[in-house]
Every structure is written in C-alpha cells, then in structure tokens.
Design a protein around this motif. Structure first.
Motif: not given
Length: 107
Positions: A42-43, A49-52, A72-74
């Motif tokens: 979730a983080f 989403e925040s980066v985008a 970034c998530k990966q």
C-alpha cells in the motif's frame, strides 16, 4: 517571554529556530519505519501515485509520469524483498533504477 512578547522580526527568528529544533529531533527514518511496517504494498502504491501526481502538477499530465511512478514502486518493493529498509538505500535504488532502466525514445 513567549513569541507573542517579541517584536515581529524576533518572533520570526524564534519560530524558525524552534521549528529547526523540532525537525532535527524527528528522524525521517523513524517516520518512514512507522509508516511502512507491514504495509509495504500500500505504501509503494501511494508513493507511485504521489510521484505521478507531483510530476503531473510540475509539468503537465502525461502517461509517462504513471510509468515513472510504477518504476519507483517496483524499486521500493525490491528493496523491501531484500530487507533493505534504510531510507537512503531505497532512494539510491529508485534513482539508479530510473537512470539505468528508463528508455526514452526520440521521435
């Protein structure tokens, strides 16, 4: 003898030094540790989403911003799998992955 009894320029100085003292007493790593704990997926999704959103606001909405966020998530999740929870290590991994793996095609 609180900030209200000070002249405006003294109030600004007092407020600034107080804020600096408060910020220096809070560890970014500890805030991160408390936030992530058992909720890495979730983080990571919120981070993507925040980066985008930030890139869309800074430039203009583009699909590539979603892809950057997902990269970034990966990177973050890979660090978590390797039990690299140090914030600096994660930031460097995100940066390295973006630089190393990002494909930009000129048309």
């Amino acid at each position: 003898s609180g900030p209200l009894a000070l002249a405006p320029t003294q109030q600004a100085s007092w407020k600034s030094s107080t804020q600096q003292a408060m910020v220096s007493s809070i560890s970014v790593q500890s805030i991160y540790d408390e936030t992530v704990q058992d909720n890495s997926e979730a983080f990571a999704q919120e981070m993507a989403e925040s980066v985008a959103r930030w890139l869309d606001a800074e430039w203009m909405p583009q699909e590539v911003h979603q892809k950057i966020g997902q990269s970034c998530k990966q990177s973050f999740l890979e660090c978590q799998k390797q039990q690299n929870a140090d914030l600096m290590t994660i930031m460097l991994q995100v940066s390295d992955d973006l630089q190393e793996n990002w494909k930009y095609h000129r048309h």
